[in-house]
Enzyme design. Structure first.
Site, PDB file in Angstrom:
ATOM      1  N   LYS A  49      34.093  51.101  44.008  1.00 24.96           N
ATOM      2  CA  LYS A  49      33.431  49.817  42.994  1.00 24.96           C
ATOM      3  C   LYS A  49      31.905  50.418  42.941  1.00 24.96           C
ATOM      4  O   LYS A  49      31.578  49.943  42.428  1.00 24.96           O
ATOM      5  CB  LYS A  49      33.233  48.180  43.238  1.00 24.96           C
ATOM      6  CG  LYS A  49      34.402  47.827  42.342  1.00 24.96           C
ATOM      7  CD  LYS A  49      35.866  48.369  43.028  1.00 24.96           C
ATOM      8  CE  LYS A  49      36.522  48.784  42.111  1.00 24.96           C
ATOM      9  NZ  LYS A  49      38.038  48.536  42.891  1.00 24.96           N
ATOM     10  N   GLY A 175      49.775  55.005  37.547  1.00 27.17           N
ATOM     11  CA  GLY A 175      49.366  54.138  36.266  1.00 27.17           C
ATOM     12  C   GLY A 175      48.602  53.327  37.140  1.00 27.17           C
ATOM     13  O   GLY A 175      48.937  51.893  35.656  1.00 27.17           O
ATOM     14  N   TYR A 177      46.459  50.999  39.282  1.00 32.52           N
ATOM     15  CA  TYR A 177      44.800  49.652  39.088  1.00 32.52           C
ATOM     16  C   TYR A 177      43.871  51.069  39.934  1.00 32.52           C
ATOM     17  O   TYR A 177      43.091  51.454  39.542  1.00 32.52           O
ATOM     18  CB  TYR A 177      44.625  48.568  39.552  1.00 32.52           C
ATOM     19  CG  TYR A 177      44.306  48.392  40.801  1.00 32.52           C
ATOM     20  CD1 TYR A 177      43.369  48.309  42.097  1.00 32.52           C
ATOM     21  CD2 TYR A 177      45.944  47.900  41.892  1.00 32.52           C
ATOM     22  CE1 TYR A 177      43.277  48.448  43.228  1.00 32.52           C
ATOM     23  CE2 TYR A 177      45.635  47.763  44.150  1.00 32.52           C
ATOM     24  CZ  TYR A 177      44.233  47.743  44.140  1.00 32.52           C
ATOM     25  OH  TYR A 177      44.250  47.710  45.572  1.00 32.52           O
ATOM     26  N   ILE A 178      44.661  52.193  40.811  1.00 32.99           N
ATOM     27  CA  ILE A 178      43.890  52.610  41.266  1.00 32.99           C
ATOM     28  C   ILE A 178      43.362  54.090  40.403  1.00 32.99           C
ATOM     29  O   ILE A 178      42.939  54.688  39.922  1.00 32.99           O
ATOM     30  CB  ILE A 178      44.197  53.494  42.873  1.00 32.99           C
ATOM     31  CG1 ILE A 178      44.626  51.672  44.212  1.00 32.99           C
ATOM     32  CG2 ILE A 178      43.212  54.616  43.441  1.00 32.99           C
ATOM     33  CD1 ILE A 178      45.138  51.955  44.955  1.00 32.99           C
ATOM     34  N   VAL A 264      49.662  56.497  43.135  1.00 30.98           N
ATOM     35  CA  VAL A 264      51.389  56.053  43.206  1.00 30.98           C
ATOM     36  C   VAL A 264      51.246  55.020  43.719  1.00 30.98           C
ATOM     37  O   VAL A 264      52.103  54.070  43.287  1.00 30.98           O
ATOM     38  CB  VAL A 264      52.422  56.822  43.138  1.00 30.98           C
ATOM     39  CG1 VAL A 264      52.236  57.963  41.866  1.00 30.98           C
ATOM     40  CG2 VAL A 264      52.790  56.999  44.589  1.00 30.98           C
ATOM     41  N   GLY A 265      50.783  54.379  44.177  1.00 28.94           N
ATOM     42  CA  GLY A 265      51.265  52.935  45.054  1.00 28.94           C
ATOM     43  C   GLY A 265      50.225  53.157  47.136  1.00 28.94           C
ATOM     44  O   GLY A 265      50.092  54.393  47.189  1.00 28.94           O
ATOM     45  N   ARG A 266      50.971  51.710  47.421  1.00 33.56           N
ATOM     46  CA  ARG A 266      50.644  51.980  48.915  1.00 33.56           C
ATOM     47  C   ARG A 266      52.003  52.142  49.370  1.00 33.56           C
ATOM     48  O   ARG A 266      52.742  51.250  48.708  1.00 33.56           O
ATOM     49  CB  ARG A 266      50.013  50.388  49.292  1.00 33.56           C
ATOM     50  CG  ARG A 266      49.210  50.540  48.461  1.00 33.56           C
ATOM     51  CD  ARG A 266      47.470  51.217  48.754  1.00 33.56           C
ATOM     52  NE  ARG A 266      46.942  51.345  49.611  1.00 33.56           N
ATOM     53  CZ  ARG A 266      46.288  52.457  50.755  1.00 33.56           C
ATOM     54  NH1 ARG A 266      45.924  52.679  49.441  1.00 33.56           N
ATOM     55  NH2 ARG A 266      45.680  51.944  51.839  1.00 33.56           N
ATOM     56  N   HIS A 438      26.343  27.785  25.018  1.00 27.85           N
ATOM     57  CA  HIS A 438      26.743  29.200  23.970  1.00 27.85           C
ATOM     58  C   HIS A 438      24.997  29.524  23.524  1.00 27.85           C
ATOM     59  O   HIS A 438      23.801  28.798  23.412  1.00 27.85           O
ATOM     60  CB  HIS A 438      26.601  27.542  22.779  1.00 27.85           C
ATOM     61  CG  HIS A 438      26.852  27.913  21.500  1.00 27.85           C
ATOM     62  ND1 HIS A 438      28.136  28.526  20.890  1.00 27.85           N
ATOM     63  CD2 HIS A 438      25.820  28.774  20.437  1.00 27.85           C
ATOM     64  CE1 HIS A 438      27.736  29.627  19.391  1.00 27.85           C
ATOM     65  NE2 HIS A 438      26.550  28.842  19.662  1.00 27.85           N
TER      66      HIS A 438
HETATM   67  C1  LIG Z   1      41.494  52.969  46.032  1.00 23.41           C
HETATM   68  C2  LIG Z   1      41.438  51.040  46.073  1.00 23.41           C
HETATM   69  C3  LIG Z   1      40.587  49.897  45.713  1.00 23.41           C
HETATM   70  C4  LIG Z   1      40.449  49.002  45.833  1.00 23.41           C
HETATM   71  N1  LIG Z   1      39.705  47.741  45.358  1.00 23.41           N
HETATM   72  C5  LIG Z   1      40.202  46.613  45.468  1.00 23.41           C
HETATM   73  C6  LIG Z   1      39.072  45.815  45.130  1.00 23.41           C
HETATM   74  O1  LIG Z   1      38.871  46.242  44.251  1.00 23.41           O
HETATM   75  N2  LIG Z   1      39.972  44.168  45.084  1.00 23.41           N
HETATM   76  C7  LIG Z   1      40.436  43.928  46.276  1.00 23.41           C
HETATM   77  O2  LIG Z   1      40.585  42.878  46.453  1.00 23.41           O
HETATM   78  N3  LIG Z   1      41.393  45.229  46.666  1.00 23.41           N
HETATM   79  C8  LIG Z   1      40.798  45.629  46.517  1.00 23.41           C
HETATM   80  N4  LIG Z   1      41.746  47.166  47.078  1.00 23.41           N
HETATM   81  C9  LIG Z   1      43.237  46.476  48.472  1.00 23.41           C
HETATM   82  C10 LIG Z   1      42.092  46.031  49.280  1.00 23.41           C
HETATM   83  O3  LIG Z   1      41.820  47.260  49.561  1.00 23.41           O
HETATM   84  C11 LIG Z   1      43.119  45.781  50.016  1.00 23.41           C
HETATM   85  O4  LIG Z   1      44.224  45.066  49.726  1.00 23.41           O
HETATM   86  C12 LIG Z   1      42.376  45.118  51.998  1.00 23.41           C
HETATM   87  O5  LIG Z   1      41.883  46.353  52.353  1.00 23.41           O
HETATM   88  C13 LIG Z   1      43.817  44.947  52.839  1.00 23.41           C
HETATM   89  O6  LIG Z   1      43.377  44.656  53.560  1.00 23.41           O
HETATM   90  P1  LIG Z   1      43.382  44.370  55.238  1.00 23.41           P
HETATM   91  O7  LIG Z   1      43.069  43.580  56.402  1.00 23.41           O
HETATM   92  O8  LIG Z   1      45.161  44.268  55.351  1.00 23.41           O
HETATM   93  O9  LIG Z   1      44.249  45.941  55.275  1.00 23.41           O
HETATM   94  P2  LIG Z   1      42.764  46.904  56.748  1.00 23.41           P
HETATM   95  O10 LIG Z   1      41.978  46.663  55.566  1.00 23.41           O
HETATM   96  O11 LIG Z   1      43.676  48.763  55.728  1.00 23.41           O
HETATM   97  O12 LIG Z   1      42.596  47.597  57.794  1.00 23.41           O
HETATM   98  C14 LIG Z   1      43.915  47.535  58.782  1.00 23.41           C
HETATM   99  C15 LIG Z   1      43.419  48.758  59.747  1.00 23.41           C
HETATM  100  O13 LIG Z   1      44.605  48.522  60.503  1.00 23.41           O
HETATM  101  C16 LIG Z   1      44.581  50.222  61.063  1.00 23.41           C
HETATM  102  N5  LIG Z   1      45.359  50.254  61.808  1.00 23.41           N
HETATM  103  C17 LIG Z   1      46.752  50.689  60.919  1.00 23.41           C
HETATM  104  N6  LIG Z   1      47.957  50.914  61.511  1.00 23.41           N
HETATM  105  C18 LIG Z   1      47.769  50.837  63.187  1.00 23.41           C
HETATM  106  C19 LIG Z   1      48.044  50.742  64.433  1.00 23.41           C
HETATM  107  N7  LIG Z   1      49.461  51.107  64.359  1.00 23.41           N
HETATM  108  N8  LIG Z   1      46.895  50.474  65.527  1.00 23.41           N
HETATM  109  C20 LIG Z   1      46.287  50.285  65.315  1.00 23.41           C
HETATM  110  N9  LIG Z   1      45.086  50.115  64.128  1.00 23.41           N
HETATM  111  C21 LIG Z   1      46.180  50.572  63.220  1.00 23.41           C
HETATM  112  C22 LIG Z   1      43.540  51.307  59.909  1.00 23.41           C
HETATM  113  O14 LIG Z   1      43.400  52.238  60.465  1.00 23.41           O
HETATM  114  C23 LIG Z   1      42.680  49.953  59.595  1.00 23.41           C
HETATM  115  O15 LIG Z   1      42.081  50.066  59.685  1.00 23.41           O
HETATM  116  C24 LIG Z   1      41.885  48.726  47.008  1.00 23.41           C
HETATM  117  C25 LIG Z   1      42.745  49.252  47.723  1.00 23.41           C
HETATM  118  C26 LIG Z   1      42.559  50.741  47.500  1.00 23.41           C
HETATM  119  C27 LIG Z   1      43.260  51.930  48.580  1.00 23.41           C
END
Ligand SMILES: Cc1cc2nc3c(=O)[nH]c(=O)nc-3n(C[C@H](O)[C@H](O)[C@H](O)COP(=O)(O)OP(=O)(O)OC[C@H]3O[C@@H](n4cnc5c(N)ncnc54)[C@H](O)[C@@H]3O)c2cc1C
Length: 457
Positions: A49, A175, A177-178, A264-266, A438
């Site tokens: 962003k 295609g 959001y990313i 293509v996704g996560r 308004h």
């Molecule tokens: C390009 C992009 C843009 C995005 N934009 C938005 C947005 O604008 N708004 C929004 O709401 N969401 C957005 N998202 C999605 C958002 O980033 C995720 O939904 C969010 O970060 C998920 O958080 P989390 O805590 O589940 O995982 P994460 O933040 O990924 O945290 C997981 C952590 O666990 C660690 N980990 C993984 N496996 C292990 C292991 N075995 N041992 C130790 N550590 C480990 C990882 O290294 C990481 O640090 C975006 C994602 C991407 C990729």
């Protein structure tokens, strides 16, 4: 073996749980392989962003022509735009690392952890045990099995952030959001962008008519191909060729660009954790299965955020983390409710959505739908906003909003009123009865609720 009350794996949304557990004097271990702070802060929402903010300014200047303003952009300093983002991300990251290092009673294990037994994690060769474990280990880019892809230097949402020079041209495979966010960014920077999407439309999770407007509007600046499957990639550091097949005609096409970005996704990070060594179960996509209390199949092991594959957004992850912490630490019995979970797409135009699409809602409810264009409210007309619109999906009997979808300027801000209404169970009557300034774009929300009808759109 060191034993803790709580082990949290993942320092994204997992930090909410760490803080809650420490506030209640529990002994806590945090395991993270880095970068500390997780995807949103380092590789996702925040850096993307920051880049898109600059892209939006460029697009606005280019579009000012329709208002009679002939503006010229003399220079776009790609290196500066990237470096501003990297500097900010780095500073936040360092700040967070320092905060963790200074936190009392927190055992921080910087490394990749995995389960060796039900409640036991091995990290950096050390074994630790937890009474309660929170899996918050997120997701990573899904790399499709395209022939030749591994032999070229492809970009992902992670490596794209390291670019120092603007690519002349880029092919984006995907295609969602990313893909469309980075497509908008690169097009604004002056890169020739080609999007190749296998599905019949962009942003599949959105309403079809929103995807249609997005394709039309983005299509003014990007080459967008849908129904096309990338099958082979060839090339070197100077040029990449993608061979793709049109799924309707079966015709093969070649696309060339300097760089290729895979979006293509996560995919789930559960494999890294070797959850098979516990009673924790995963679904067929590899995401950790949870019940409505966010508890896994194994008692006292919870899974929150992207790892459970529900709605993969930061605000959802943070709510899940707080709810799971409450259920696990305070013995709460709160169910996770996604009915008012929103999201935004920072493409150009922007998209914001909350709740069900019309198609989904019709499967379980009697619904009324209606739409209003930005140009139907005074401010939208002043802005000469021609294509943006809002769509409401309302339960016929109660007037409750089941879903709301906007494409157009400030969509993520405009939708907040609807999110609040949905979260607090307020019906459309309350939205229509309250005064809206308004002329302001907020008038779009009540305007979109006026002509509700039950016709299939
Ligand atoms: C390009 C992009 C843009 C995005 N934009 C938005 C947005 O604008 N708004 C929004 O709401 N969401 C957005 N998202 C999605 C958002 O980033 C995720 O939904 C969010 O970060 C998920 O958080 P989390 O805590 O589940 O995982 P994460 O933040 O990924 O945290 C997981 C952590 O666990 C660690 N980990 C993984 N496996 C292990 C292991 N075995 N041992 C130790 N550590 C480990 C990882 O290294 C990481 O640090 C975006 C994602 C991407 C990729």
């Amino acid at each position: 073996m060191k034993e803790y009350d709580v082990i949290v794996i993942g320092s994204g949304c997992g930090m909410n749980i760490v803080e809650e557990a420490l506030a209640h004097d529990l002994s806590v271990a945090l395991v993270d392989k880095g970068p500390v702070g997780g995807t949103c802060a380092n590789l996702g929402c925040i850096p993307s962003k920051m880049l898109i903010f600059a892209a939006d300014r460029i697009a606005e200047i280019q579009e000012a022509r329709k208002l009679g303003i002939e503006a010229e952009i003399k220079n776009i300093d790609f290196g500066f735009i990237m470096e501003r983002m990297r500097k900010s991300v780095h500073e936040n990251h360092e700040h967070m690392k320092q905060g963790i290092a200074e936190t009392k009673n927190l055992g921080f294990y910087e490394g990749e952890g995995h389960f060796i037994d039900d409640y036991t994690i091995e990290v950096n060769g050390e074994e630790i045990k937890g009474d309660k474990i929170f899996i918050a280990s997120g997701s990573r880019p899904l790399i499709p099995p395209i022939k030749g892809l591994d032999d070229v230097d492809f970009l992902t949402n992670e490596t794209v952030l390291q670019l120092k020079e603007r690519p002349e041209s880029i092919i984006i495979v995907g295609g969602g959001y990313i893909a469309v966010e980075y497509g908008h960014f690169f097009a604004a920077m002056g890169t020739k962008v080609t999007i190749l999407e296998m599905a019949e439309r962009l942003v599949l999770a959105e309403e079809p008519e929103i995807a249609e407007v997005l394709k039309k509007e983005l299509g003014r600046r990007l080459d967008i191909y849908t129904n096309i499957r990338a099958e082979e990639v060839k090339g070197n550091e100077l040029s990449i060729t993608v061979i793709a097949t049109d799924s309707k005609s079966g015709v093969k096409k070649e696309f060339k660009a300097q760089r290729i970005l895979i979006a293509v996704g996560r995919r789930s990070n559960a494999d890294l954790l070797r959850v098979e060594n516990t009673g924790v179960e995963v679904d067929k996509r590899g995401f950790v299965k949870v019940n409505e209390y966010l508890e896994t199949a194994k008692k006292n092991i919870f899974a929150v955020g992207d790892i459970n594959g529900q709605q993969m957004f930061t605000h959802v992850a943070n709510v899940e983390a707080s709810l799971a912490a409450d259920n696990a630490i305070h013995g709460g019995k709160t169910k996770m409710d996604y009915s008012a979970a929103p999201h935004a797409v920072y493409s150009h135009p922007q998209i914001a959505s909350v709740g069900m699409t019309e198609e989904t809602a019709r499967k379980t409810h009697k619904v009324l739908v209606s739409k209003a264009k930005y140009s139907e409210v005074a401010k939208g007309e002043a802005m000469m906003e021609e294509t943006g619109f809002a769509k409401a999906v309302v339960e016929a009997d109660t007037g409750s909003i089941l879903g709301f979808h906007i494409i157009g300027p400030y969509a993520p801000i405009l939708i907040q009123e609807v999110i609040d209404a949905m979260a607090s169970g307020i019906s459309i009557d309350h939205i229509q009865a309250s005064m809206h300034i308004h002329p302001a774009l907020t008038e779009l929300v009540p305007m979109s609720l006026i002509n509700l009808n039950d016709a299939d759109s």
